[in-house]
Design a protein around this motif. Structure first.
Motif, PDB file in Angstrom:
ATOM      1  N   ASP A 601       0.894  -1.178  -0.089  1.00 15.21           N
ATOM      2  CA  ASP A 601       0.090  -0.238   0.035  1.00 15.21           C
ATOM      3  C   ASP A 601       0.858   1.344   0.063  1.00 15.21           C
ATOM      4  OD1 ASP A 601      -1.956  -1.676   0.183  1.00 15.21           O
ATOM      5  OD2 ASP A 601      -2.622  -1.588   2.328  1.00 15.21           O
ATOM      6  N   ALA A 602       1.907   1.354   0.884  1.00 14.93           N
ATOM      7  CA  ALA A 602       2.696   2.473   0.769  1.00 14.93           C
ATOM      8  C   ALA A 602       3.250   2.643  -0.543  1.00 14.93           C
ATOM      9  CB  ALA A 602       3.711   2.135   1.829  1.00 14.93           C
ATOM     10  N   LEU A 603       3.909   1.670  -1.149  1.00 15.74           N
ATOM     11  CA  LEU A 603       4.583   1.832  -2.656  1.00 15.74           C
ATOM     12  C   LEU A 603       3.601   2.312  -3.503  1.00 15.74           C
ATOM     13  CD1 LEU A 603       6.962   1.252  -4.540  1.00 15.74           C
ATOM     14  CD2 LEU A 603       6.008  -0.974  -4.674  1.00 15.74           C
ATOM     15  N   GLU A 604       2.222   1.720  -3.395  1.00 15.71           N
ATOM     16  CA  GLU A 604       1.313   2.201  -4.505  1.00 15.71           C
ATOM     17  C   GLU A 604       0.904   3.675  -4.013  1.00 15.71           C
ATOM     18  OE1 GLU A 604      -3.408   1.164  -5.620  1.00 15.71           O
ATOM     19  OE2 GLU A 604      -2.363   0.318  -3.730  1.00 15.71           O
ATOM     20  N   LYS A 605       1.104   4.216  -3.110  1.00 20.16           N
ATOM     21  CA  LYS A 605       0.646   5.379  -2.730  1.00 20.16           C
ATOM     22  C   LYS A 605       1.816   6.560  -3.221  1.00 20.16           C
ATOM     23  CE  LYS A 605      -2.126   5.276   1.537  1.00 20.16           C
ATOM     24  NZ  LYS A 605      -2.151   5.160   2.834  1.00 20.16           N
ATOM     25  N   ILE A 606       2.971   6.077  -3.169  1.00 17.97           N
ATOM     26  CA  ILE A 606       4.531   6.828  -3.684  1.00 17.97           C
ATOM     27  C   ILE A 606       4.181   6.837  -5.001  1.00 17.97           C
ATOM     28  CG2 ILE A 606       6.762   6.655  -3.754  1.00 17.97           C
ATOM     29  CD1 ILE A 606       6.801   5.456  -1.002  1.00 17.97           C
ATOM     30  N   LEU A 607       3.674   5.643  -5.869  1.00 17.83           N
ATOM     31  CA  LEU A 607       3.809   5.753  -7.182  1.00 17.83           C
ATOM     32  C   LEU A 607       2.944   6.559  -7.888  1.00 17.83           C
ATOM     33  CD1 LEU A 607       4.730   1.833  -7.759  1.00 17.83           C
ATOM     34  CD2 LEU A 607       6.080   3.676  -8.106  1.00 17.83           C
ATOM     35  N   ILE A 608       1.739   6.789  -7.304  1.00 16.50           N
ATOM     36  CA  ILE A 608       0.347   7.422  -7.616  1.00 16.50           C
ATOM     37  C   ILE A 608       0.923   8.844  -7.334  1.00 16.50           C
ATOM     38  CG2 ILE A 608      -1.587   8.151  -6.837  1.00 16.50           C
ATOM     39  CD1 ILE A 608      -2.451   5.277  -6.049  1.00 16.50           C
ATOM     40  N   HIS A 609       1.573   9.202  -6.084  1.00 14.95           N
ATOM     41  CA  HIS A 609       2.173  10.773  -6.064  1.00 14.95           C
ATOM     42  C   HIS A 609       3.106  10.888  -7.369  1.00 14.95           C
ATOM     43  CE1 HIS A 609       3.754  14.261  -4.209  1.00 14.95           C
ATOM     44  NE2 HIS A 609       4.988  13.770  -4.184  1.00 14.95           N
ATOM     45  N   LEU A 610       4.011  10.100  -7.707  1.00 11.75           N
ATOM     46  CA  LEU A 610       5.200  10.509  -8.229  1.00 11.75           C
ATOM     47  C   LEU A 610       4.466  10.682  -9.740  1.00 11.75           C
ATOM     48  CD1 LEU A 610       7.810   7.854  -7.631  1.00 11.75           C
ATOM     49  CD2 LEU A 610       8.036  10.201  -7.208  1.00 11.75           C
ATOM     50  N   ASN A 611       3.580   9.761 -10.083  1.00 12.54           N
ATOM     51  CA  ASN A 611       2.612   9.789 -11.358  1.00 12.54           C
ATOM     52  C   ASN A 611       1.873  11.336 -11.514  1.00 12.54           C
ATOM     53  OD1 ASN A 611       1.948   8.657 -13.867  1.00 12.54           O
ATOM     54  ND2 ASN A 611      -0.162   8.717 -13.212  1.00 12.54           N
ATOM     55  N   GLU A 612       1.494  11.662 -10.164  1.00 10.90           N
ATOM     56  CA  GLU A 612       0.921  12.886 -10.317  1.00 10.90           C
ATOM     57  C   GLU A 612       1.635  14.079 -10.612  1.00 10.90           C
ATOM     58  OE1 GLU A 612      -1.338  12.743  -6.590  1.00 10.90           O
ATOM     59  OE2 GLU A 612      -3.160  11.649  -7.318  1.00 10.90           O
ATOM     60  N   ARG A 613       2.841  14.143  -9.933  1.00  9.21           N
ATOM     61  CA  ARG A 613       3.896  15.063  -9.914  1.00  9.21           C
ATOM     62  C   ARG A 613       4.027  15.089 -11.621  1.00  9.21           C
ATOM     63  NH1 ARG A 613       9.631  13.735  -7.659  1.00  9.21           N
ATOM     64  NH2 ARG A 613       9.854  12.649  -9.521  1.00  9.21           N
ATOM     65  N   ALA A 614       4.403  13.922 -12.100  1.00  8.26           N
ATOM     66  CA  ALA A 614       4.860  14.051 -13.673  1.00  8.26           C
ATOM     67  C   ALA A 614       3.833  14.601 -14.441  1.00  8.26           C
ATOM     68  CB  ALA A 614       5.127  12.760 -14.034  1.00  8.26           C
ATOM     69  N   ASP A 615       2.549  14.346 -14.249  1.00  6.98           N
ATOM     70  CA  ASP A 615       1.472  14.930 -15.002  1.00  6.98           C
ATOM     71  C   ASP A 615       1.447  16.508 -14.892  1.00  6.98           C
ATOM     72  OD1 ASP A 615       0.723  12.576 -15.553  1.00  6.98           O
ATOM     73  OD2 ASP A 615      -0.826  12.223 -13.983  1.00  6.98           O
ATOM     74  N   ARG A 616       1.786  17.085 -13.730  1.00  6.54           N
ATOM     75  CA  ARG A 616       1.950  18.564 -13.652  1.00  6.54           C
ATOM     76  C   ARG A 616       3.096  19.088 -14.345  1.00  6.54           C
ATOM     77  NH1 ARG A 616       1.031  16.932  -8.310  1.00  6.54           N
ATOM     78  NH2 ARG A 616      -1.301  17.324  -7.757  1.00  6.54           N
TER      79      ARG A 616
END
Length: 616
Positions: A601-616
């Protein structure tokens, strides 16, 4: 309960633990006989292997416990010649407690005191006695309070509590070694886990009773007021000690520095923080004791002390430090004995504080400078290049990486705070400013004249294209060289990171890998193909090495080098991450792989955050 009966109970429970092991061995032997009597070939071999593997973990733990010996005595020996008053006090209190004085007194770096005894014949005969006395207690307690502490510890001797120390140690070690080797699905281990809980319940109950008995001796030799004062003062000193290490020492040690006087510094902090410490003394102690606690709650102990028959004692509020002549020298000698600072640079406190804060600021600045270098396509960057980005109207693109929830224009303005830190670093590197140490407050940034300085106004000008040249001019007038603040670590490290989680036997680009999840990156550790003992392997790895060391030894993927992240499948997690160098790393967890906590779950949250950062 008498000494003999307590010894009998402890020995009986310890023997019972080994009897369980022998019974399980006998059961496995019988099962193997039955298997090979009725089966043959691969089926019999597989069943036999499963049984031997299961009981083998138990046998290995028991064998390690049988061979183990208690650790060598710790701390620094204090002879009667070095501290005649301390030894005289201890011997006087031992006589009052009706027991033999210790053979050794050792100073230790803890907010506590303890006693031990090398007893013989299952605790029925006494042996060498040692008193361990925490240096912080000598630094902060009054004579009354220290007498109560010493009386309590000597009460353990008069009650013969210490004679079972070796037996209890071996019993707890047998539990730990055995239970640490059996997996969660090992049926043989379930019996030992239940027995281990019973052993803890019994031994902890005996321990709590012994604490009450020792408290009675403390009240008898020092008085109820002194003994109660200890109960209230110990948490205060412990909090100050933890604050001292957390706020003043740990950060600098992690960055490669060490103070020249650990214990002297604590004494100065304790003297300087009187108001904060007074507030802690007003807090009510806990009154609830769990059956799993080794000591009764402080509130319970205070109530029991107040209920004892009153004993008159003349108050002695002199500092306990008078018992150890040349306390400062003893503190430095103890530091050399118990702290291993390795090759760190040892500095006096003012220089240690300044060097530690500056190094921390450099580490934070390096994170920004590396991003600026990637944005500009240059090998390295510094404050000068970031001011150039502002002048070109491109600061927002850099700042968006650090303020992902803002627009680029908003991010550029919000970057004034990081810019202030970068300018501060330039001022320090230019010799214009530095950090001033304080025991009563956080360190201050001061100029050459010792007066506080503030560069936030210049930082606000430095993030706006129209005013960045004015910022450059003001920096020049102050003698701050923008070229003085440049990247030191051009490659990201895991320094100062914390572990968030860990996954065993993850396939990374097709290779078996243990994945250590940090708050600033991923560490990829080669792993064996089998998924057995994954959790144990992860725990041992994290206990034996800090994250920064693991990142130096094995492949390290800092989050700042990830440009995009895609979750292919959430359970078990499968993902792809793209890096700045154009490569892609594929991560695929297994259904059978172990994890610490909810690491997926922790890894999934980190990857989601990294993806959102990239989209911006």
């Amino acid at each position: 309960m008498s000494t003999t009966l307590r010894a009998a109970v402890s020995v009986a429970m310890l023997v019972g633990f080994y009897v369980l092991g022998l019974l399980q061995l006998a059961l496995v032997g019988w099962l193997l006989y039955e298997i090979w009597s009725h089966m043959h070939g691969a089926g019999a071999a597989k069943l036999s292997w499963l049984l031997l593997a299961a009981v083998g973990a138990v046998v290995a733990g028991l064998w390690q416990a049988l061979r183990a010996k208690p650790d060598e005595p710790s701390g620094m020996l204090i002879s009667p010649e070095q501290a005649p008053q301390l030894w005289a006090t201890v011997r006087e209190l031992a006589a009052s407690a009706g027991t033999r004085a210790p053979d050794e007194i050792r100073l230790v770096p803890m907010v506590n005191a303890a006693v031990s005894e090398d007893a013989r014949l299952l605790g029925l005969l006494g042996g060498t006695r040692r008193l361990y006395l925490g240096m912080p207690l000598l630094q902060t307690f009054t004579m009354d309070q220290l007498r109560a502490v010493l009386g309590h510890e000597l009460g353990h001797y008069s009650g013969s509590h210490t004679r079972l120390g070796a037996i209890t140690y071996r019993g707890r070690l047998a539990m730990h070694e055995t239970l640490s080797r059996v997996g969660r699905y090992n049926v043989f281990g379930w019996v030992f886990k239940g027995y281990g809980r019973l052993f803890r319940l019994v031994s902890n109950a005996v321990g709590r009773r012994q604490e009450f008995e020792a408290d009675e001796v403390a009240v008898r030799v020092a008085g109820a007021d002194a003994a109660v004062g200890v109960m209230r003062e110990l948490p205060v000193v412990a909090t100050a000690w933890n604050f001292y290490f957390g706020r003043y020492i740990n950060g600098g040690v992690e960055l490669g520095f060490a103070p020249d006087d650990v214990f002297g510094g604590f004494g100065q902090l304790h003297a300087a923080r009187t108001e904060e410490l007074a507030g802690l003394r007003d807090m009510e102690p806990d009154h609830e004791t769990s059956v799993w606690d080794t000591h009764p709650a402080l509130g319970e102990r205070i109530t029991a002390m107040r209920a004892l028959p009153p004993v008159q004692h003349a108050a002695d509020r002199r500092p306990a430090a008078i018992l150890l002549p040349r306390l400062d020298e003893a503190g430095r000698a103890l530091q050399a004995e118990v702290f291993d600072f390795g090759d760190r640079t040892v500095l006096p406190w003012p220089e240690f504080t300044a060097a530690s804060i500056t190094a921390a600021q450099q580490r934070g600045a390096d994170r920004i400078f590396r991003s600026a270098a990637r944005l500009l396509g240059v090998p390295d960057a510094g404050l000068a290049e970031i001011l150039d980005l502002t002048a070109a109207g491109k600061l927002g693109k850099l700042a968006a990486e650090f303020f992902p929830d803002a627009t680029r224009k908003e991010a550029a303005l919000a970057f004034a705070d990081p810019m202030d830190d970068l300018i501060t670093l330039a001022a320090i590197r230019s010799g214009v400013a530095g950090y001033q140490h304080s025991w009563s407050a956080p360190a201050r940034l001061v100029g050459r004249d010792g007066e506080p300085v503030d560069y936030s106004g210049i930082a606000a000008l430095a993030v706006v294209p129209e005013t960045v040249e004015e910022a450059r001019h003001r920096l020049g007038v102050l003698g701050i060289k923008v070229d003085a603040a440049r990247v030191v670590e051009s490659r990201a490290t895991a320094g100062g990171s914390d572990v968030i989680g860990a996954l065993a036997n993850v396939r990374v680009d097709g290779q078996e890998t243990d994945l250590i999840i940090l708050d600033n990156g991923l560490v990829l550790v080669p792993a064996p193909k089998g998924t057995d003992d994954g959790e144990k392997r992860l725990k041992a790895m994290l206990a034996g090495s800090d994250p920064a060391t693991l990142a130096q030894i094995y492949r390290y993927l800092p989050y700042e080098e990830i440009t995009a992240a895609r979750i292919v499948k959430p359970v078990p997690i499968s993902a792809e991450v793209d890096l700045h160098d154009g490569s892609t790393v594929r991560i695929k967890a297994r259904w059978t792989g172990d994890e610490l906590g909810k690491s997926q779950d922790a890894l999934e949250k980190i990857l989601i955050h990294l993806n959102e950062r990239a989209d911006r």
